[in-house]
Design a protein around this motif. Structure first.
Motif, PDB file in Angstrom:
ATOM      1  N   MET A   1       0.828  -1.195   0.000  1.00 45.15           N
ATOM      2  CA  MET A   1       0.000   0.000   0.000  1.00 45.15           C
ATOM      3  C   MET A   1       0.870   1.257   0.000  1.00 45.15           C
ATOM      4  N   GLU A   2       2.006   1.181   0.688  1.00 44.58           N
ATOM      5  CA  GLU A   2       2.881   2.358   0.783  1.00 44.58           C
ATOM      6  C   GLU A   2       3.310   2.854  -0.591  1.00 44.58           C
ATOM      7  N   GLU A   3       3.618   1.926  -1.488  1.00 43.43           N
ATOM      8  CA  GLU A   3       4.058   2.354  -2.820  1.00 43.43           C
ATOM      9  C   GLU A   3       2.925   3.013  -3.600  1.00 43.43           C
ATOM     10  N   LEU A   4       1.715   2.531  -3.439  1.00 42.09           N
ATOM     11  CA  LEU A   4       0.575   3.162  -4.117  1.00 42.09           C
ATOM     12  C   LEU A   4       0.367   4.577  -3.583  1.00 42.09           C
ATOM     13  N   ILE A   5       0.550   4.752  -2.302  1.00 44.37           N
ATOM     14  CA  ILE A   5       0.413   6.085  -1.717  1.00 44.37           C
ATOM     15  C   ILE A   5       1.527   7.000  -2.214  1.00 44.37           C
ATOM     16  N   VAL A   6       2.706   6.456  -2.437  1.00 48.66           N
ATOM     17  CA  VAL A   6       3.796   7.252  -3.029  1.00 48.66           C
ATOM     18  C   VAL A   6       3.357   7.802  -4.382  1.00 48.66           C
ATOM     19  N   TYR A   7       2.707   6.977  -5.196  1.00 46.25           N
ATOM     20  CA  TYR A   7       2.243   7.464  -6.506  1.00 46.25           C
ATOM     21  C   TYR A   7       1.237   8.601  -6.346  1.00 46.25           C
ATOM     22  N   ALA A   8       0.368   8.493  -5.363  1.00 51.28           N
ATOM     23  CA  ALA A   8      -0.620   9.554  -5.138  1.00 51.28           C
ATOM     24  C   ALA A   8       0.053  10.839  -4.681  1.00 51.28           C
ATOM     25  N   VAL A   9       1.025  10.721  -3.788  1.00 49.55           N
ATOM     26  CA  VAL A   9       1.746  11.903  -3.304  1.00 49.55           C
ATOM     27  C   VAL A   9       2.470  12.573  -4.463  1.00 49.55           C
ATOM     28  N   LEU A  10       3.139  11.777  -5.291  1.00 53.33           N
ATOM     29  CA  LEU A  10       3.847  12.353  -6.439  1.00 53.33           C
ATOM     30  C   LEU A  10       2.879  13.006  -7.425  1.00 53.33           C
ATOM     31  N   CYS A  11       1.746  12.360  -7.627  1.00 54.75           N
ATOM     32  CA  CYS A  11       0.738  12.943  -8.533  1.00 54.75           C
ATOM     33  C   CYS A  11       0.228  14.275  -7.990  1.00 54.75           C
ATOM     34  N   SER A  12       0.098  14.381  -6.683  1.00 56.85           N
ATOM     35  CA  SER A  12      -0.418  15.617  -6.084  1.00 56.85           C
ATOM     36  C   SER A  12       0.515  16.803  -6.300  1.00 56.85           C
ATOM     37  N   ILE A  13       1.789  16.535  -6.614  1.00 57.90           N
ATOM     38  CA  ILE A  13       2.724  17.633  -6.882  1.00 57.90           C
ATOM     39  C   ILE A  13       3.111  17.704  -8.363  1.00 57.90           C
ATOM     40  N   GLY A  14       2.364  16.987  -9.203  1.00 57.27           N
ATOM     41  CA  GLY A  14       2.548  17.111 -10.644  1.00 57.27           C
ATOM     42  C   GLY A  14       3.407  16.057 -11.306  1.00 57.27           C
ATOM     43  N   TYR A  15       3.790  15.032 -10.590  1.00 55.79           N
ATOM     44  CA  TYR A  15       4.583  13.945 -11.173  1.00 55.79           C
ATOM     45  C   TYR A  15       3.729  12.679 -11.247  1.00 55.79           C
ATOM     46  N   CYS A  16       2.754  12.678 -12.144  1.00 52.86           N
ATOM     47  CA  CYS A  16       1.857  11.532 -12.271  1.00 52.86           C
ATOM     48  C   CYS A  16       2.533  10.431 -13.081  1.00 52.86           C
ATOM     49  N   LYS A  17       2.450   9.240 -12.561  1.00 51.56           N
ATOM     50  CA  LYS A  17       3.087   8.060 -13.162  1.00 51.56           C
ATOM     51  C   LYS A  17       2.010   6.993 -13.393  1.00 51.56           C
ATOM     52  N   TYR A  18       1.094   7.266 -14.318  1.00 48.72           N
ATOM     53  CA  TYR A  18      -0.070   6.411 -14.536  1.00 48.72           C
ATOM     54  C   TYR A  18       0.319   4.956 -14.794  1.00 48.72           C
ATOM     55  N   ASP A  19       1.188   4.721 -15.773  1.00 53.01           N
ATOM     56  CA  ASP A  19       1.532   3.348 -16.152  1.00 53.01           C
ATOM     57  C   ASP A  19       2.176   2.587 -14.997  1.00 53.01           C
ATOM     58  N   GLU A  20       3.087   3.238 -14.287  1.00 57.80           N
ATOM     59  CA  GLU A  20       3.738   2.589 -13.145  1.00 57.80           C
ATOM     60  C   GLU A  20       2.724   2.266 -12.053  1.00 57.80           C
ATOM     61  N   TYR A  21       1.815   3.200 -11.814  1.00 59.32           N
ATOM     62  CA  TYR A  21       0.791   2.990 -10.784  1.00 59.32           C
ATOM     63  C   TYR A  21      -0.084   1.782 -11.128  1.00 59.32           C
ATOM     64  N   ILE A  22      -0.572   1.749 -12.364  1.00 58.43           N
ATOM     65  CA  ILE A  22      -1.458   0.655 -12.785  1.00 58.43           C
ATOM     66  C   ILE A  22      -0.734  -0.686 -12.676  1.00 58.43           C
ATOM     67  N   GLU A  23       0.507  -0.712 -13.106  1.00 57.12           N
ATOM     68  CA  GLU A  23       1.291  -1.949 -13.024  1.00 57.12           C
ATOM     69  C   GLU A  23       1.442  -2.420 -11.573  1.00 57.12           C
ATOM     70  N   LYS A  24       1.761  -1.499 -10.672  1.00 57.39           N
ATOM     71  CA  LYS A  24       1.930  -1.850  -9.258  1.00 57.39           C
ATOM     72  C   LYS A  24       0.591  -2.269  -8.637  1.00 57.39           C
ATOM     73  N   LEU A  25      -0.468  -1.538  -8.942  1.00 58.95           N
ATOM     74  CA  LEU A  25      -1.786  -1.888  -8.408  1.00 58.95           C
ATOM     75  C   LEU A  25      -2.189  -3.289  -8.860  1.00 58.95           C
ATOM     76  N   ASP A  26      -2.015  -3.581 -10.149  1.00 58.01           N
ATOM     77  CA  ASP A  26      -2.376  -4.906 -10.656  1.00 58.01           C
ATOM     78  C   ASP A  26      -1.541  -5.990  -9.988  1.00 58.01           C
ATOM     79  N   GLN A  27      -0.257  -5.740  -9.816  1.00 59.49           N
ATOM     80  CA  GLN A  27       0.640  -6.713  -9.169  1.00 59.49           C
ATOM     81  C   GLN A  27       0.190  -6.988  -7.733  1.00 59.49           C
ATOM     82  N   LEU A  28      -0.089  -5.920  -6.987  1.00 61.30           N
ATOM     83  CA  LEU A  28      -0.526  -6.086  -5.600  1.00 61.30           C
ATOM     84  C   LEU A  28      -1.876  -6.798  -5.518  1.00 61.30           C
ATOM     85  N   PHE A  29      -2.779  -6.452  -6.426  1.00 59.23           N
ATOM     86  CA  PHE A  29      -4.105  -7.064  -6.415  1.00 59.23           C
ATOM     87  C   PHE A  29      -4.026  -8.555  -6.743  1.00 59.23           C
ATOM     88  N   LEU A  30      -3.172  -8.918  -7.699  1.00 54.32           N
ATOM     89  CA  LEU A  30      -3.013 -10.340  -8.030  1.00 54.32           C
ATOM     90  C   LEU A  30      -2.429 -11.122  -6.860  1.00 54.32           C
TER      91      LEU A  30
END
Length: 141
Positions: free
Chosen positions: A1-30
């Motif tokens: 969960m911590e890594e997903l929150i890192v993506y949200a924090v980075l997105c909140s300051i303008g560094y959105c990493k959509y592809d990386e986020y989706i890949e990590k979310l799918d990996q964690l969910f599987l």
């Protein structure tokens, strides 16, 4: 969960990493298909998921060390790729302001609050040294 929150924090300051986020979310969910939070995030649009993760950041008990290491690891890549040090500095100050006090007042995060100050007198070298001290903090330990 911590890594997903890192993506949200980075997105909140303008560094959105959509592809990386989706890949990590799918990996964690599987790995954890019964996790209701992950299932919920899978069903949300990206921006909505980022907002929800920002909410969770303030509500959940996180492993602060794990979160900090993941965040600094992501910042390394951003720092190396960033061409505009002044813009990077603005975003790092925003990041520092966004973090909860128990994180923001500790090293290496406190450095983000002032690392771009040397730019005001033209000292890019010192500015880079400070950012690198923060970003590589966990590599040294």
């Amino acid at each position: 969960m911590e890594e997903l929150i890192v993506y949200a924090v980075l997105c909140s300051i303008g560094y959105c990493k959509y592809d990386e986020y989706i890949e990590k979310l799918d990996q964690l969910f599987l790995q954890n298909p019964q996790d209701e939070v992950l299932l919920d995030l899978e069903g949300r649009a990206y921006k909505e998921a980022m907002l929800h993760l920002c909410y969770l950041f303030n509500e959940m008990q996180l492993d602060i060390d794990k979160f900090s290491r993941k965040l600094m690891s992501k910042l390394k890549g951003i720092y190396i790729a960033e061409n505009n040090l002044a813009e990077f500095g603005k975003r790092m100050y925003q990041l520092w302001q966004y973090l909860p006090k128990e994180i923001s007042e500790e090293e290496p995060f406190y450095i983000l609050s002032y690392a771009d100050d040397p730019l005001s007198w033209g000292d890019e070298k010192q500015c880079r040294e400070l950012y690198e001290k923060a970003i590589y903090y966990y590599d040294i330990q």
